[in-house]
Motif scaffolding. Structure first.
Motif, PDB file in Angstrom:
ATOM      1  N   THR A  11       0.869  -1.291  -0.172  1.00 26.58           N
ATOM      2  CA  THR A  11       0.005   0.017  -0.021  1.00 26.58           C
ATOM      3  C   THR A  11       0.918   1.089  -0.097  1.00 26.58           C
ATOM      4  O   THR A  11       2.121   1.162   0.609  1.00 26.58           O
ATOM      5  CB  THR A  11      -1.024   0.074   1.072  1.00 26.58           C
ATOM      6  N   MET A  13       2.516   4.424   1.116  1.00 25.09           N
ATOM      7  CA  MET A  13       2.703   4.873   2.396  1.00 25.09           C
ATOM      8  C   MET A  13       3.755   6.303   2.325  1.00 25.09           C
ATOM      9  O   MET A  13       4.318   6.478   1.195  1.00 25.09           O
ATOM     10  CB  MET A  13       3.234   4.016   3.352  1.00 25.09           C
ATOM     11  N   TYR A  42       3.568   6.319   7.024  1.00 20.94           N
ATOM     12  CA  TYR A  42       2.001   6.703   7.368  1.00 20.94           C
ATOM     13  C   TYR A  42       1.146   6.272   6.223  1.00 20.94           C
ATOM     14  O   TYR A  42       1.418   6.609   4.986  1.00 20.94           O
ATOM     15  CB  TYR A  42       1.793   8.173   7.731  1.00 20.94           C
ATOM     16  N   ASP A  43       0.066   5.431   6.455  1.00 24.00           N
ATOM     17  CA  ASP A  43      -1.062   5.119   5.322  1.00 24.00           C
ATOM     18  C   ASP A  43      -2.271   5.980   5.452  1.00 24.00           C
ATOM     19  O   ASP A  43      -3.088   5.923   6.428  1.00 24.00           O
ATOM     20  CB  ASP A  43      -1.147   3.737   5.681  1.00 24.00           C
ATOM     21  N   SER A  72      -4.679   6.232   3.678  1.00 19.89           N
ATOM     22  CA  SER A  72      -5.819   5.492   3.366  1.00 19.89           C
ATOM     23  C   SER A  72      -6.830   4.993   4.518  1.00 19.89           C
ATOM     24  O   SER A  72      -7.723   4.582   4.739  1.00 19.89           O
ATOM     25  CB  SER A  72      -5.664   4.457   2.321  1.00 19.89           C
ATOM     26  N   THR A  73      -5.854   4.265   5.467  1.00 21.40           N
ATOM     27  CA  THR A  73      -6.531   3.905   6.767  1.00 21.40           C
ATOM     28  C   THR A  73      -6.203   4.439   8.043  1.00 21.40           C
ATOM     29  O   THR A  73      -6.854   4.244   9.392  1.00 21.40           O
ATOM     30  CB  THR A  73      -5.849   2.371   6.849  1.00 21.40           C
ATOM     31  N   GLY A  74      -5.329   5.544   7.897  1.00 20.83           N
ATOM     32  CA  GLY A  74      -5.024   6.242   8.991  1.00 20.83           C
ATOM     33  C   GLY A  74      -3.970   5.505  10.061  1.00 20.83           C
ATOM     34  O   GLY A  74      -3.734   5.893  11.204  1.00 20.83           O
ATOM     35  N   GLU A  75      -3.606   4.358   9.440  1.00 16.46           N
ATOM     36  CA  GLU A  75      -2.655   3.482  10.473  1.00 16.46           C
ATOM     37  C   GLU A  75      -1.187   3.903  10.383  1.00 16.46           C
ATOM     38  O   GLU A  75      -0.463   4.211   9.248  1.00 16.46           O
ATOM     39  CB  GLU A  75      -2.534   2.106   9.939  1.00 16.46           C
ATOM     40  N   TYR A 101       3.064   3.380  10.811  1.00 15.06           N
ATOM     41  CA  TYR A 101       3.833   2.003  11.089  1.00 15.06           C
ATOM     42  C   TYR A 101       5.558   2.920  11.277  1.00 15.06           C
ATOM     43  O   TYR A 101       5.686   4.062  10.962  1.00 15.06           O
ATOM     44  CB  TYR A 101       3.902   1.297   9.950  1.00 15.06           C
ATOM     45  N   SER A 126      -9.846  11.600  10.338  1.00 15.66           N
ATOM     46  CA  SER A 126     -10.274  10.940   9.015  1.00 15.66           C
ATOM     47  C   SER A 126     -10.185  12.143   7.857  1.00 15.66           C
ATOM     48  O   SER A 126     -10.028  11.753   6.691  1.00 15.66           O
ATOM     49  CB  SER A 126     -11.764  10.283   9.130  1.00 15.66           C
ATOM     50  N   PRO A 162       2.704  -3.327   4.939  1.00 18.50           N
ATOM     51  CA  PRO A 162       2.308  -3.167   6.361  1.00 18.50           C
ATOM     52  C   PRO A 162       2.591  -4.129   7.334  1.00 18.50           C
ATOM     53  O   PRO A 162       2.995  -4.039   8.342  1.00 18.50           O
ATOM     54  CB  PRO A 162       0.779  -2.829   6.393  1.00 18.50           C
ATOM     55  N   ARG A 184       5.534  -1.449  14.564  1.00 17.42           N
ATOM     56  CA  ARG A 184       4.477  -0.624  15.143  1.00 17.42           C
ATOM     57  C   ARG A 184       5.213   0.278  16.109  1.00 17.42           C
ATOM     58  O   ARG A 184       6.019  -0.122  16.924  1.00 17.42           O
ATOM     59  CB  ARG A 184       3.209  -1.235  15.677  1.00 17.42           C
TER      60      ARG A 184
END
Length: 591
Positions: A254, A256, A271-272, A274-277, A279, A538, A569, A574
């Motif tokens: 994905t 990032m 940082y992604d 699209s998901t707010g996650e 790493y 978001s 990912p 994390r």
């Protein structure tokens, strides 16, 4: 009296080795490949269960003065004997496998383990298939799995190597069945297997039905399925594919954003949006003043210096590049060292263009530039820059050229890869400190800091007209800024510090570019101490990184840059330290 001599054991061992070299007081001779090695049975038995069993059993060798050792090369035996008498393991790279085989036979565990570790640390795309076959023959399951995982991390590259075509069927199938293959599509897996078949089609075509059991039908293109059916047109055998619906890791990448500081941070946030996650990507140990390049295949390369001081100076003087250069392994989340850069560099420009990585500037006043060929793991020099570029400059590739943009006094230049020459180009309208540039829709966009009062003024460069013009009509107050692309959109992240008599407040603004109107749309600033609701988060591009950008991005001596790459990912770390999280609400910061 109760005393000990710490040097005693070393002195005894050195004397025994001296006796061995003089064939003095030795009681057995090892015959290996036509060479004779006088030895002491006690020394051999002390470090090798193989020899201990031989000399203490009822076998004939226990009483023989000369013992023949088979399946061991003279060079390997000399290496192991040197270790037995000195505790020092020394061997040439091309002898490591022979030494490991001998150590395995003679049960010298330290040598065996060190040889295996050496091979692990020196795997590359050209030798990993050979090492896999060797480890499988030797029965070293740990080394086998390490090689398999390394091949999975570089599968598309390894599949093009001659040694890949030599893999036996069982090892090939063990690779094709893995979930962690870093391939862009299932068709890539099939194409690799077909190359293996076509290498000896008369013998290997019969294995195609077994290989098809490793191909995941759910992800294969219809074109690839037709090609497979044509390869095996027999009506007696129907090709059956794997019914697995698990997507391989490489296909689950994905896009990032990778945020980089050029000091010695051990990890970089990924940082992604699209998901707010969020790493973390591990960074090479003790590397500072580094630069990163991303290829269209999402290969990451880093060049930098090595820390040689307790406190990192602002200009990185006092650090050793040693000319270090690394390539990122997505699957292992580690950096693998590649061929050293020719000229030591700090904060150089690292740019990918048409199959090569270019390293430009960052070598003080030497003006040197060079080019890296990943297929050969080799650097070669290219014509030098017209003037030195050091520290605060940026570069970007567009068409067949590389563009270097310096601060006000350094100017701007382009390097034509077709003509192999440098040319002076127009200077920016509003030169600024710490310029950052991206290629977007056929033009070069550049932003730099003109001070907290004026802030950031983005500009556009048109290569065809060799001219800069202002982008948009507004400027944005900022102490630090980051220009970045994500997907088809370009953003400017800006951090601004507002200080008065009573408090210092810092806010982050995210400004999105709209190419149709050549305008920048500003999103409301977010106070660094503010807790954001899920709905607010978001709608923002980098909400979890507000605190990190404020605390780190505002330091004048350490700039933050952002690159985009397709990452895996599942293979990233994390953030367990909280360094990249939103801060708690502690009220205002007192100055």
């Amino acid at each position: 009296m109760n005393v000990s001599n710490s040097a005693h054991s070393g002195e005894v061992l050195r004397e025994l080795n001296s006796q061995r070299e003089r064939a003095e007081l030795t009681d057995v001779v090892l015959e290996v490949g036509g060479r004779s090695f006088p030895c002491h049975r006690a020394v051999l038995a002390s470090c090798s269960p193989y020899f201990r069993g031989m000399f203490t059993s009822g076998y004939a060798e226990a009483k023989q003065e000369r013992v023949s050792i088979r399946d061991v090369s003279p060079v390997a035996m000399a290496t192991i004997l040197h270790y037995a008498y000195t505790g020092c393991l020394q061997t040439e790279p091309d002898q490591v496998q022979a030494v490991m085989s001998a150590a395995k036979l003679l049960q010298v565990d330290f040598v065996c383990n060190e040889a295996a570790d050496y091979m692990k640390n020196h795997l590359d795309v050209s030798n990993c298939a050979d090492v896999l076959m060797y480890a499988d023959m030797l029965g070293d399951l740990v080394l086998v799995e390490y090689c398999r995982r390394y091949i999975a991390s570089k599968f598309n590259q390894v599949a093009l190597q001659p040694s890949f075509l030599q893999l036996p069927l069982a090892l090939l199938q063990s690779l094709l069945n893995r979930d962690d293959l870093l391939t862009n599509s299932e068709d890539d897996v099939v194409q690799a297997a077909l190359r293996w078949v076509e290498f000896d089609q008369e013998e290997r075509l019969r294995h195609l039905p077994n290989l098809c059991l490793s191909f995941r039908d759910f992800f294969l293109s219809s074109k690839q399925l037709v090609e497979l059916e044509k390869k095996f047109p027999s009506t007696d055998i129907k090709l059956v594919y794997s019914d697995s619906t698990t997507r391989r890791l490489g296909q689950a990448r994905t896009e990032m954003q990778i945020f980089l500081r050029d000091d010695s941070t051990k990890s970089a946030p990924c940082y992604d949006p699209s998901t707010g996650e969020l790493y973390t990507m591990n960074m090479p140990d003790n590397v500072v003043g580094f630069s990163m390049a991303v290829t269209p295949r999402d290969e990451l390369y880093v060049a930098g210096g090595v820390v040689n001081c307790q406190k990192i100076p602002h200009d990185f003087k006092g650090c050793k590049k040693l000319k270090t250069f690394y390539e990122y392994n997505h699957l292992l989340n580690t950096w693998e060292q590649r061929c050293d850069i020719i000229s030591p560099r700090v904060r150089c420009a690292l740019v990918y263009l048409k199959g090569y990585i270019y390293a430009i500037g960052g070598d003080d006043a030497k003006k040197k530039a060079e080019r890296y060929d990943p297929s050969r793991d080799e650097w070669t020099t290219v014509p030098p820059l017209p003037r030195p570029m050091y520290r605060n400059f940026c570069s970007v590739a567009l068409g067949d050229s590389i563009y270097v943009i310096g601060e006000s006094e350094e100017g701007c230049y382009s390097f034509s890869t077709t003509e192999n020459t440098w040319n002076k180009i127009a200077n920016r309208k509003k030169p600024a400190s710490y310029p950052q540039a991206v290629m977007y829709q056929g033009s070069i966009y550049c932003a730099g800091n003109m001070g907290p009062m004026i802030g950031v003024v983005p500009e556009i460069y048109n290569p065809a007209k060799d001219e800069w013009r202002r982008s948009g009509k507004s400027s944005f107050a900022s102490h630090a800024s980051i220009l970045t692309r994500y997907g088809e959109t370009m953003y400017l992240l800006r951090a601004h510090r507002d200080r008065n008599l009573y408090a210092t407040r810092t806010d982050i603004g995210i400004i999105q570019y709209h190419p149709g109107t050549d305008s920048w749309q500003y999103q409301p600033a977010i106070d660094s101490r503010q807790r954001l609701s899920a709905q607010d988060k978001s709608s923002l591009l980098v909400p979890p990184m507000v605190h990190w950008l404020c605390s780190m991005g505002l330091r004048d001596t350490l700039q933050v840059h952002c690159l985009s790459a397709r990452m895996v990912p599942e293979c990233l770390g994390r953030d367990d330290t909280g360094a990249f999280k939103d801060p708690p609400d502690h009220g205002e910061e007192r100055s």
